[in-house]
Design a protein around this motif. Structure first.
Motif, PDB file in Angstrom:
ATOM      1  N   ALA A  49     -18.386  53.423  86.453  1.00  0.00           N
ATOM      2  CA  ALA A  49     -17.535  52.571  85.631  1.00  0.00           C
ATOM      3  C   ALA A  49     -18.427  51.618  84.850  1.00  0.00           C
ATOM      4  O   ALA A  49     -19.450  51.155  85.356  1.00  0.00           O
ATOM      5  N   VAL A  50     -18.037  51.341  83.624  1.00  0.00           N
ATOM      6  CA  VAL A  50     -18.760  50.384  82.786  1.00  0.00           C
ATOM      7  C   VAL A  50     -17.717  49.634  81.966  1.00  0.00           C
ATOM      8  O   VAL A  50     -16.698  50.204  81.572  1.00  0.00           O
ATOM      9  N   VAL A  51     -17.944  48.353  81.747  1.00  0.00           N
ATOM     10  CA  VAL A  51     -17.003  47.549  80.974  1.00  0.00           C
ATOM     11  C   VAL A  51     -17.480  47.483  79.524  1.00  0.00           C
ATOM     12  O   VAL A  51     -18.589  47.042  79.248  1.00  0.00           O
ATOM     13  N   ILE A  52     -16.617  47.964  78.612  1.00  0.00           N
ATOM     14  CA  ILE A  52     -16.903  47.907  77.173  1.00  0.00           C
ATOM     15  C   ILE A  52     -15.668  47.296  76.511  1.00  0.00           C
ATOM     16  O   ILE A  52     -14.618  47.933  76.457  1.00  0.00           O
ATOM     17  N   ASP A  53     -15.771  46.090  76.028  1.00  0.00           N
ATOM     18  CA  ASP A  53     -14.640  45.405  75.420  1.00  0.00           C
ATOM     19  C   ASP A  53     -14.069  46.205  74.254  1.00  0.00           C
ATOM     20  O   ASP A  53     -14.811  46.789  73.470  1.00  0.00           O
ATOM     21  N   LYS A  54     -12.752  46.222  74.124  1.00  0.00           N
ATOM     22  CA  LYS A  54     -12.100  47.017  73.082  1.00  0.00           C
ATOM     23  C   LYS A  54     -12.388  46.498  71.682  1.00  0.00           C
ATOM     24  O   LYS A  54     -12.176  47.219  70.712  1.00  0.00           O
ATOM     25  N   ALA A  55     -12.894  45.285  71.545  1.00  0.00           N
ATOM     26  CA  ALA A  55     -13.181  44.716  70.230  1.00  0.00           C
ATOM     27  C   ALA A  55     -14.606  44.989  69.756  1.00  0.00           C
ATOM     28  O   ALA A  55     -15.004  44.516  68.693  1.00  0.00           O
ATOM     29  N   THR A  56     -15.393  45.754  70.513  1.00  0.00           N
ATOM     30  CA  THR A  56     -16.791  45.988  70.138  1.00  0.00           C
ATOM     31  C   THR A  56     -16.958  47.260  69.306  1.00  0.00           C
ATOM     32  O   THR A  56     -16.146  48.184  69.363  1.00  0.00           O
ATOM     33  N   PHE A  57     -18.026  47.278  68.534  1.00  0.00           N
ATOM     34  CA  PHE A  57     -18.368  48.449  67.724  1.00  0.00           C
ATOM     35  C   PHE A  57     -18.662  49.646  68.625  1.00  0.00           C
ATOM     36  O   PHE A  57     -18.255  50.776  68.346  1.00  0.00           O
ATOM     37  N   THR A  58     -19.346  49.412  69.730  1.00  0.00           N
ATOM     38  CA  THR A  58     -19.655  50.485  70.673  1.00  0.00           C
ATOM     39  C   THR A  58     -18.375  51.154  71.158  1.00  0.00           C
ATOM     40  O   THR A  58     -18.282  52.383  71.204  1.00  0.00           O
ATOM     41  N   ARG A  59     -17.375  50.374  71.507  1.00  0.00           N
ATOM     42  CA  ARG A  59     -16.100  50.918  71.985  1.00  0.00           C
ATOM     43  C   ARG A  59     -15.397  51.717  70.898  1.00  0.00           C
ATOM     44  O   ARG A  59     -14.855  52.789  71.153  1.00  0.00           O
ATOM     45  N   SER A  60     -15.411  51.221  69.659  1.00  0.00           N
ATOM     46  CA  SER A  60     -14.735  51.955  68.587  1.00  0.00           C
ATOM     47  C   SER A  60     -15.395  53.311  68.352  1.00  0.00           C
ATOM     48  O   SER A  60     -14.705  54.316  68.143  1.00  0.00           O
ATOM     49  N   LEU A  61     -16.718  53.367  68.419  1.00  0.00           N
ATOM     50  CA  LEU A  61     -17.416  54.649  68.256  1.00  0.00           C
ATOM     51  C   LEU A  61     -17.110  55.588  69.422  1.00  0.00           C
ATOM     52  O   LEU A  61     -16.906  56.790  69.228  1.00  0.00           O
ATOM     53  N   ALA A  62     -17.084  55.052  70.634  1.00  0.00           N
ATOM     54  CA  ALA A  62     -16.774  55.874  71.811  1.00  0.00           C
ATOM     55  C   ALA A  62     -15.345  56.397  71.741  1.00  0.00           C
ATOM     56  O   ALA A  62     -15.090  57.568  72.056  1.00  0.00           O
ATOM     57  N   ASP A  63     -14.419  55.571  71.306  1.00  0.00           N
ATOM     58  CA  ASP A  63     -13.033  56.012  71.165  1.00  0.00           C
ATOM     59  C   ASP A  63     -12.908  57.105  70.106  1.00  0.00           C
ATOM     60  O   ASP A  63     -12.177  58.076  70.290  1.00  0.00           O
ATOM     61  N   GLU A  64     -13.602  56.948  68.980  1.00  0.00           N
ATOM     62  CA  GLU A  64     -13.555  57.940  67.907  1.00  0.00           C
ATOM     63  C   GLU A  64     -14.121  59.290  68.341  1.00  0.00           C
ATOM     64  O   GLU A  64     -13.552  60.332  68.046  1.00  0.00           O
ATOM     65  N   SER A  65     -15.262  59.258  69.035  1.00  0.00           N
ATOM     66  CA  SER A  65     -15.943  60.505  69.398  1.00  0.00           C
ATOM     67  C   SER A  65     -15.477  61.066  70.741  1.00  0.00           C
ATOM     68  O   SER A  65     -15.615  62.251  71.006  1.00  0.00           O
ATOM     69  N   GLY A  66     -14.951  60.201  71.594  1.00  0.00           N
ATOM     70  CA  GLY A  66     -14.528  60.634  72.922  1.00  0.00           C
ATOM     71  C   GLY A  66     -15.652  60.700  73.935  1.00  0.00           C
ATOM     72  O   GLY A  66     -15.440  61.127  75.070  1.00  0.00           O
ATOM     73  N   VAL A  67     -16.848  60.270  73.564  1.00  0.00           N
ATOM     74  CA  VAL A  67     -17.993  60.299  74.487  1.00  0.00           C
ATOM     75  C   VAL A  67     -18.875  59.066  74.300  1.00  0.00           C
ATOM     76  O   VAL A  67     -18.873  58.437  73.251  1.00  0.00           O
ATOM     77  N   PHE A  68     -19.624  58.747  75.341  1.00  0.00           N
ATOM     78  CA  PHE A  68     -20.669  57.736  75.279  1.00  0.00           C
ATOM     79  C   PHE A  68     -21.656  58.048  76.387  1.00  0.00           C
ATOM     80  O   PHE A  68     -21.387  58.885  77.249  1.00  0.00           O
ATOM     81  N   ALA A  69     -22.812  57.403  76.364  1.00  0.00           N
ATOM     82  CA  ALA A  69     -23.828  57.643  77.386  1.00  0.00           C
ATOM     83  C   ALA A  69     -24.232  56.330  78.033  1.00  0.00           C
ATOM     84  O   ALA A  69     -24.256  55.288  77.381  1.00  0.00           O
ATOM     85  N   ILE A  70     -24.536  56.394  79.317  1.00  0.00           N
ATOM     86  CA  ILE A  70     -25.059  55.245  80.048  1.00  0.00           C
ATOM     87  C   ILE A  70     -26.536  55.537  80.320  1.00  0.00           C
ATOM     88  O   ILE A  70     -26.878  56.569  80.891  1.00  0.00           O
ATOM     89  N   ASN A  71     -27.404  54.642  79.877  1.00  0.00           N
ATOM     90  CA  ASN A  71     -28.840  54.838  79.994  1.00  0.00           C
ATOM     91  C   ASN A  71     -29.446  53.763  80.886  1.00  0.00           C
ATOM     92  O   ASN A  71     -29.291  52.576  80.628  1.00  0.00           O
ATOM     93  N   LYS A  72     -30.119  54.169  81.937  1.00  0.00           N
ATOM     94  CA  LYS A  72     -30.798  53.234  82.831  1.00  0.00           C
ATOM     95  C   LYS A  72     -32.258  53.154  82.421  1.00  0.00           C
ATOM     96  O   LYS A  72     -32.935  54.170  82.317  1.00  0.00           O
ATOM     97  N   CYS A  73     -32.715  51.957  82.151  1.00  0.00           N
ATOM     98  CA  CYS A  73     -34.100  51.764  81.722  1.00  0.00           C
ATOM     99  C   CYS A  73     -35.010  51.631  82.937  1.00  0.00           C
ATOM    100  O   CYS A  73     -34.642  50.989  83.924  1.00  0.00           O
ATOM    101  N   ALA A  74     -36.149  52.228  82.848  1.00  0.00           N
ATOM    102  CA  ALA A  74     -37.143  52.147  83.918  1.00  0.00           C
ATOM    103  C   ALA A  74     -38.061  50.957  83.657  1.00  0.00           C
ATOM    104  O   ALA A  74     -38.273  50.564  82.514  1.00  0.00           O
ATOM    105  N   ALA A  75     -38.582  50.397  84.719  1.00  0.00           N
ATOM    106  CA  ALA A  75     -39.551  49.294  84.574  1.00  0.00           C
ATOM    107  C   ALA A  75     -40.863  49.862  84.076  1.00  0.00           C
ATOM    108  O   ALA A  75     -41.277  50.945  84.464  1.00  0.00           O
ATOM    109  N   SER A  76     -41.518  49.148  83.192  1.00  0.00           N
ATOM    110  CA  SER A  76     -42.801  49.636  82.706  1.00  0.00           C
ATOM    111  C   SER A  76     -43.917  48.996  83.544  1.00  0.00           C
ATOM    112  O   SER A  76     -43.842  47.838  83.914  1.00  0.00           O
ATOM    113  N   ARG A  77     -44.892  49.786  83.834  1.00  0.00           N
ATOM    114  CA  ARG A  77     -46.048  49.286  84.614  1.00  0.00           C
ATOM    115  C   ARG A  77     -47.236  49.220  83.686  1.00  0.00           C
ATOM    116  O   ARG A  77     -47.615  50.187  83.052  1.00  0.00           O
ATOM    117  N   ARG A  78     -47.832  48.060  83.628  1.00  0.00           N
ATOM    118  CA  ARG A  78     -48.999  47.884  82.762  1.00  0.00           C
ATOM    119  C   ARG A  78     -50.159  47.380  83.542  1.00  0.00           C
ATOM    120  O   ARG A  78     -50.087  46.705  84.462  1.00  0.00           O
TER     121      ARG A  78
END
Length: 78
Positions: A49-78
């Motif tokens: 589950a992820v919360v995406i407010d209905k007033a956001t651009f991300t939500r409007s694109l997801a509603d239009e296309s019917g899909v979205f992706a959840i991306n987990k970022c990895a920590a970088s080691r330097r």
């Protein structure tokens, strides 16, 4: 570095609700947003589950296309 994760074990990456990036696209327009409210819901099948407010651009694109992706970022080691 990208590493493949078995779908049945992917929930482990979201177990503690880290901030994830939500990407969406529709009709040549794309967007990415950070989402701190996310959590694993079920193991088989894998559900999150992820919360995406209905007033956001991300939500409007997801509603239009019917899909979205959840991306987990990895920590970088330097």
């Amino acid at each position: 570095m990208r590493r493949a994760v078995e779908l049945s074990k992917a929930y482990r990456l979201l177990n503690h609700g880290p901030t994830v990036l939500v990407t969406s696209a529709s009709n040549g327009r794309a967007n990415v947003m950070a989402a701190a409210w996310n959590m694993a819901l079920d193991f088989i099948p894998c559900k999150v589950a992820v919360v995406i407010d209905k007033a956001t651009f991300t939500r409007s694109l997801a509603d239009e296309s019917g899909v979205f992706a959840i991306n987990k970022c990895a920590a970088s080691r330097r």
